[in-house]
Write a protein that holds these residues in place. Structure first.
Motif, mmCIF file in Angstrom:
data_model
loop_
_atom_site.group_PDB
_atom_site.id
_atom_site.type_symbol
_atom_site.label_atom_id
_atom_site.label_comp_id
_atom_site.label_asym_id
_atom_site.label_seq_id
_atom_site.Cartn_x
_atom_site.Cartn_y
_atom_site.Cartn_z
ATOM 1 N N GLY A 1 -17.921 21.863 -8.519
ATOM 2 C CA GLY A 1 -17.021 22.286 -9.575
ATOM 3 C C GLY A 1 -16.059 23.385 -9.193
ATOM 4 O O GLY A 1 -15.185 23.741 -9.982
ATOM 5 N N GLN A 2 -16.191 23.940 -7.988
ATOM 6 C CA GLN A 2 -15.287 24.984 -7.527
ATOM 7 C C GLN A 2 -14.117 24.368 -6.760
ATOM 8 O O GLN A 2 -14.326 23.521 -5.889
ATOM 9 N N LEU A 3 -12.906 24.806 -7.073
ATOM 10 C CA LEU A 3 -11.712 24.244 -6.459
ATOM 11 C C LEU A 3 -11.503 24.820 -5.064
ATOM 12 O O LEU A 3 -11.377 26.026 -4.888
ATOM 13 N N LEU A 4 -11.481 23.934 -4.053
ATOM 14 C CA LEU A 4 -11.254 24.362 -2.668
ATOM 15 C C LEU A 4 -9.798 24.170 -2.256
ATOM 16 O O LEU A 4 -9.199 25.034 -1.632
ATOM 17 N N PHE A 5 -9.231 23.021 -2.585
ATOM 18 C CA PHE A 5 -7.841 22.702 -2.265
ATOM 19 C C PHE A 5 -7.246 21.934 -3.440
ATOM 20 O O PHE A 5 -7.944 21.211 -4.149
ATOM 21 N N LEU A 6 -5.932 22.064 -3.638
ATOM 22 C CA LEU A 6 -5.242 21.276 -4.645
ATOM 23 C C LEU A 6 -3.774 21.133 -4.286
ATOM 24 O O LEU A 6 -3.246 21.866 -3.453
ATOM 25 N N THR A 7 -3.124 20.172 -4.934
ATOM 26 C CA THR A 7 -1.694 19.970 -4.764
ATOM 27 C C THR A 7 -0.944 20.901 -5.693
ATOM 28 O O THR A 7 -1.151 20.877 -6.907
ATOM 29 N N GLN A 8 -0.061 21.715 -5.138
ATOM 30 C CA GLN A 8 0.738 22.618 -5.973
ATOM 31 C C GLN A 8 1.975 21.908 -6.509
ATOM 32 O O GLN A 8 2.379 22.125 -7.646
ATOM 33 N N SER A 9 2.587 21.048 -5.691
ATOM 34 C CA SER A 9 3.770 20.288 -6.113
ATOM 35 C C SER A 9 3.490 18.809 -5.895
ATOM 36 O O SER A 9 3.248 18.382 -4.758
ATOM 37 N N ARG A 10 3.505 18.039 -6.972
ATOM 38 C CA ARG A 10 3.224 16.606 -6.877
ATOM 39 C C ARG A 10 4.288 15.910 -6.038
ATOM 40 O O ARG A 10 5.451 16.304 -6.031
ATOM 41 N N VAL A 11 3.885 14.826 -5.374
ATOM 42 C CA VAL A 11 4.752 14.163 -4.403
ATOM 43 C C VAL A 11 5.259 12.834 -4.974
ATOM 44 O O VAL A 11 4.457 11.983 -5.374
ATOM 45 N N VAL B 1 3.638 8.711 2.208
ATOM 46 C CA VAL B 1 3.873 10.113 1.910
ATOM 47 C C VAL B 1 2.624 10.927 2.201
ATOM 48 O O VAL B 1 1.503 10.481 1.949
ATOM 49 N N ASP B 2 2.815 12.111 2.739
ATOM 50 C CA ASP B 2 1.719 13.052 2.910
ATOM 51 C C ASP B 2 1.599 13.912 1.660
ATOM 52 O O ASP B 2 2.596 14.249 1.019
ATOM 53 N N ILE B 3 0.380 14.277 1.308
ATOM 54 C CA ILE B 3 0.132 15.114 0.136
ATOM 55 C C ILE B 3 -0.364 16.473 0.614
ATOM 56 O O ILE B 3 -1.501 16.597 1.074
ATOM 57 N N PRO B 4 0.464 17.521 0.535
ATOM 58 C CA PRO B 4 0.036 18.861 0.960
ATOM 59 C C PRO B 4 -0.963 19.461 -0.030
ATOM 60 O O PRO B 4 -0.789 19.338 -1.244
ATOM 61 N N LEU B 5 -1.984 20.126 0.516
ATOM 62 C CA LEU B 5 -2.999 20.765 -0.305
ATOM 63 C C LEU B 5 -3.022 22.256 -0.030
ATOM 64 O O LEU B 5 -2.990 22.688 1.129
ATOM 65 N N LEU B 6 -3.070 23.032 -1.098
ATOM 66 C CA LEU B 6 -3.101 24.483 -1.004
ATOM 67 C C LEU B 6 -4.523 24.964 -1.255
ATOM 68 O O LEU B 6 -5.220 24.431 -2.123
ATOM 69 N N GLN B 7 -4.979 25.963 -0.491
ATOM 70 C CA GLN B 7 -6.308 26.504 -0.730
ATOM 71 C C GLN B 7 -6.409 27.058 -2.137
ATOM 72 O O GLN B 7 -5.481 27.700 -2.638
ATOM 73 N N ALA C 1 0.813 -1.209 0.000
ATOM 74 C CA ALA C 1 0.000 0.000 0.000
ATOM 75 C C ALA C 1 0.852 1.267 0.000
ATOM 76 O O ALA C 1 1.862 1.359 0.683
ATOM 77 N N ILE C 2 0.421 2.237 -0.787
ATOM 78 C CA ILE C 2 0.899 3.620 -0.653
ATOM 79 C C ILE C 2 -0.042 4.279 0.342
ATOM 80 O O ILE C 2 -1.262 4.270 0.149
ATOM 81 N N THR C 3 0.488 4.822 1.412
ATOM 82 C CA THR C 3 -0.340 5.393 2.463
ATOM 83 C C THR C 3 0.156 6.781 2.842
ATOM 84 O O THR C 3 1.263 7.177 2.488
ATOM 85 N N GLY C 4 -0.651 7.498 3.586
ATOM 86 C CA GLY C 4 -0.272 8.816 4.057
ATOM 87 C C GLY C 4 -1.495 9.632 4.384
ATOM 88 O O GLY C 4 -2.598 9.094 4.538
ATOM 89 N N ASN C 5 -1.316 10.936 4.500
ATOM 90 C CA ASN C 5 -2.406 11.839 4.838
ATOM 91 C C ASN C 5 -2.509 12.959 3.809
ATOM 92 O O ASN C 5 -1.499 13.428 3.280
ATOM 93 N N LEU C 6 -3.728 13.396 3.545
ATOM 94 C CA LEU C 6 -3.965 14.633 2.832
ATOM 95 C C LEU C 6 -3.991 15.732 3.879
ATOM 96 O O LEU C 6 -4.804 15.699 4.805
ATOM 97 N N VAL C 7 -3.082 16.691 3.763
ATOM 98 C CA VAL C 7 -2.926 17.728 4.779
ATOM 99 C C VAL C 7 -2.937 19.098 4.118
ATOM 100 O O VAL C 7 -2.703 19.220 2.924
ATOM 101 N N THR C 8 -3.200 20.128 4.900
ATOM 102 C CA THR C 8 -3.107 21.486 4.378
ATOM 103 C C THR C 8 -1.642 21.874 4.237
ATOM 104 O O THR C 8 -0.760 21.286 4.869
#
Length: 290
Positions: free
Chosen positions: A124-134, A145-151, A46-53
């Motif tokens: 359809g409105q973007l609330l959070f997204l990944t700016q730099s892929r991990v 790996v954690d995946i940071p999300l930007l507002q 498994a690839i595991t981790g957290n989606l975080v701000t």
């Protein structure tokens, strides 16, 4: 062409809320939080981790928000990453959120580059997204790996063709160690040129030259990068100045930049044309040695 890379997914991607209690997961049917937690604990693949701000702070998500997580093949440095899997799962209501992605380890190619990213949308409105892929799985990246999300409102302007060329060229340089290396030298009149080149399954990807113009002409270092056998990026460093020119896949110039003492200016069209001519010339010399 490079052999297409793919991952065979052994199970669907499942997102679940972080278990802050530290207690043992409840059992449940497929798709329920308890069942997803058991999968994460039992699967060695498994690839595991957290989606975080981005700043690590907790964030509440509105009802109906949808989370999308993607697994990507980022092996080619001269093209955008290609999607291997896109999985959309209803939000559990808050960040951070844990995620689990089960993969078949036999399908992971150690020389490939794999990436994950995510986003959160509402109607359809973007609330959070990944700016730099991990990165994950290979090239020194792990399975957790954690995946940071930007507002969404904080997202920077779209990347220009010139910015993309610089970024992708830098990525290519990091991959040279895994490529086949060729070396050579030649003399043209009073000019002495030593060079090395790097090639993969698609052909020559980069040629580097050290040019000695003689006592009066000085020396220069040049780098030529290629995409599908055509000039893509050319860099010339001489006399304290660095000139960088880049072309798109149709051969149009997208960057003509001269940097000297941290100040940037635009290179002339003549300089760009000459660098392209030289790039085509040295490509033929290097390709002949493959």
């Amino acid at each position: 062409m490079r052999i297409a890379l793919s991952l065979v997914l052994a199970a669907s991607l499942t997102l679940l809320a972080c278990d802050r209690s530290g207690g043992e997961a409840q059992s449940g049917n497929a798709g329920e939080p308890g069942a997803a937690t058991t999968t994460a604990q039992n699967s060695k693949d498994a690839i595991t981790g957290n989606l975080v701000t981005q700043d690590g702070a907790p964030a509440q998500l509105p009802e109906g928000a949808v989370v999308t997580v993607r697994l990507l093949d980022g092996t080619r440095s001269d093209a955008p990453p290609s999607e291997i899997l896109t999985q959309i799962v209803p939000s559990s209501g808050a960040l951070p959120m844990a995620y689990v992605l089960n993969v078949d380890r036999k399908s992971v190619e150690r020389m490939a580059t794999y990436l994950v990213d995510a986003n959160v949308t509402l109607n359809g409105q973007l609330l959070f997204l990944t700016q730099s892929r991990v990165p994950v799985l290979t090239q020194g990246a792990g399975r957790n790996v954690d995946i940071p999300l930007l507002q969404g409102l904080a997202v920077t302007a779209p990347e220009t063709d010139a910015e993309a060329a610089k970024r992708l060229y830098a990525d290519l340089e990091t991959q040279l160690g895994a490529m086949k290396r060729l070396v050579g030298d030649r003399i043209v009149g009073d000019v002495t040129i030593g060079w090395d080149a790097f090639a993969d399954n698609t052909g020559v990807r980069m040629v580097r030259e050290n040019v000695d113009y003689g006592e009066e002409g000085g020396k220069a270092a040049l780098k030529y990068a290629y995409r599908d056998g055509k000039p893509w990026v050319a860099i010339k460093e001489q006399g304290g100045a660095s000139t960088m020119v880049a072309w798109d896949k149709f051969g149009n110039v997208v960057l003509r930049e001269v940097t000297r003492n941290a100040a940037a200016s635009e290179a002339t069209e003549g300089v760009a044309a000459e660098l392209k001519r030289k790039a085509e010339e040295v490509y033929g010399i290097a390709a002949a040695k493959l």
